[in-house]
Design a protein around this motif. Structure first.
Motif, PDB file in Angstrom:
ATOM      1  N   LEU A  32      36.309  40.596  37.246  1.00  0.00           N
ATOM      2  CA  LEU A  32      36.910  41.235  38.413  1.00  0.00           C
ATOM      3  C   LEU A  32      37.038  40.238  39.571  1.00  0.00           C
ATOM      4  O   LEU A  32      38.077  40.182  40.238  1.00  0.00           O
ATOM      5  N   ALA A  33      36.007  39.437  39.786  1.00  0.00           N
ATOM      6  CA  ALA A  33      36.059  38.421  40.847  1.00  0.00           C
ATOM      7  C   ALA A  33      37.178  37.423  40.569  1.00  0.00           C
ATOM      8  O   ALA A  33      37.938  37.058  41.473  1.00  0.00           O
ATOM      9  N   HIS A  34      37.282  36.998  39.320  1.00  0.00           N
ATOM     10  CA  HIS A  34      38.350  36.071  38.922  1.00  0.00           C
ATOM     11  C   HIS A  34      39.719  36.700  39.182  1.00  0.00           C
ATOM     12  O   HIS A  34      40.592  36.071  39.779  1.00  0.00           O
ATOM     13  N   ASP A  35      39.893  37.940  38.748  1.00  0.00           N
ATOM     14  CA  ASP A  35      41.175  38.621  38.923  1.00  0.00           C
ATOM     15  C   ASP A  35      41.541  38.758  40.400  1.00  0.00           C
ATOM     16  O   ASP A  35      42.688  38.520  40.795  1.00  0.00           O
ATOM     17  N   GLU A  36      40.566  39.132  41.210  1.00  0.00           N
ATOM     18  CA  GLU A  36      40.833  39.293  42.642  1.00  0.00           C
ATOM     19  C   GLU A  36      41.121  37.948  43.319  1.00  0.00           C
ATOM     20  O   GLU A  36      41.930  37.878  44.245  1.00  0.00           O
ATOM     21  N   ALA A  37      40.474  36.904  42.849  1.00  0.00           N
ATOM     22  CA  ALA A  37      40.741  35.565  43.395  1.00  0.00           C
ATOM     23  C   ALA A  37      42.176  35.151  43.085  1.00  0.00           C
ATOM     24  O   ALA A  37      42.869  34.598  43.945  1.00  0.00           O
ATOM     25  N   ILE A  38      42.617  35.432  41.870  1.00  0.00           N
ATOM     26  CA  ILE A  38      43.995  35.116  41.477  1.00  0.00           C
ATOM     27  C   ILE A  38      44.983  35.910  42.323  1.00  0.00           C
ATOM     28  O   ILE A  38      45.981  35.358  42.815  1.00  0.00           O
ATOM     29  N   VAL A  39      44.706  37.190  42.519  1.00  0.00           N
ATOM     30  CA  VAL A  39      45.598  38.033  43.327  1.00  0.00           C
ATOM     31  C   VAL A  39      45.679  37.491  44.758  1.00  0.00           C
ATOM     32  O   VAL A  39      46.763  37.417  45.340  1.00  0.00           O
ATOM     33  N   LYS A  55      53.680  35.714  34.909  1.00  0.00           N
ATOM     34  CA  LYS A  55      54.030  35.561  33.488  1.00  0.00           C
ATOM     35  C   LYS A  55      52.996  34.695  32.767  1.00  0.00           C
ATOM     36  O   LYS A  55      52.612  34.991  31.641  1.00  0.00           O
ATOM     37  N   SER A  56      52.556  33.646  33.426  1.00  0.00           N
ATOM     38  CA  SER A  56      51.561  32.757  32.821  1.00  0.00           C
ATOM     39  C   SER A  56      50.228  33.469  32.577  1.00  0.00           C
ATOM     40  O   SER A  56      49.538  33.206  31.602  1.00  0.00           O
ATOM     41  N   PHE A  57      49.878  34.395  33.468  1.00  0.00           N
ATOM     42  CA  PHE A  57      48.613  35.111  33.344  1.00  0.00           C
ATOM     43  C   PHE A  57      48.749  36.438  32.596  1.00  0.00           C
ATOM     44  O   PHE A  57      47.789  37.189  32.502  1.00  0.00           O
TER      45      PHE A  57
END
Length: 134
Positions: A32-39, A55-57
């Motif tokens: 979740l932390a990774h996903d939120e960092a990407i967002v 698209k890459s993710f």
């Protein structure tokens, strides 16, 4: 050794006597932390770059693949900063959520643990600062 998010979270789960799968919980929190960092990084990009990155993710990635993709659009340092910020927020939110359910003993153990982590981090920052002055 520098305390990391997963170990700190595992220690908290032990202190609060978390009954479910601790590894699963910490891995989900890390994801979740990774996903939120990407967002958060996505929000800073121009629209055309956002679409490319989405698209890459859109497929499952190894950490190394994710790092390579991120570095194509931003620096890994920016990603680490974003990840640190989202991890801190998730951790704080979790602590605030569980705090009312803890016993006095659990609260004291949690406070002691967090103070210890804070002191370790401050020592590490001082050493890093001293080394950068050299």
């Amino acid at each position: 050794m520098k305390p990391d998010f997963k170990n700190i979270l595992l220690e908290v789960l032990n202190i609060i006597d978390y009954k479910d799968d601790k590894e699963k919980f910490t891995n989900e929190m890390l994801q979740l932390a990774h996903d939120e960092a990407i967002v958060a990084l996505l929000e800073k990009l121009p629209l055309c770059k956002k679409e490319e990155l989405k698209k890459s993710f859109s497929r499952a990635l190894t950490p190394e693949e994710a790092k390579d993709i991120i570095e194509h659009y931003t620096t890994f340092e920016e990603y680490k900063k974003s990840l640190q910020k989202t991890s801190d927020k998730l951790f704080q939110d979790y602590i605030l959520t569980i705090l009312p359910t803890l016993s006095k003993d659990q609260k004291q153990k949690l406070e002691d643990s967090l103070v210890s982590v804070k002191e370790k981090l401050e020592k590490i920052k001082k050493v890093e600062s001293d080394l950068s002055d050299v």
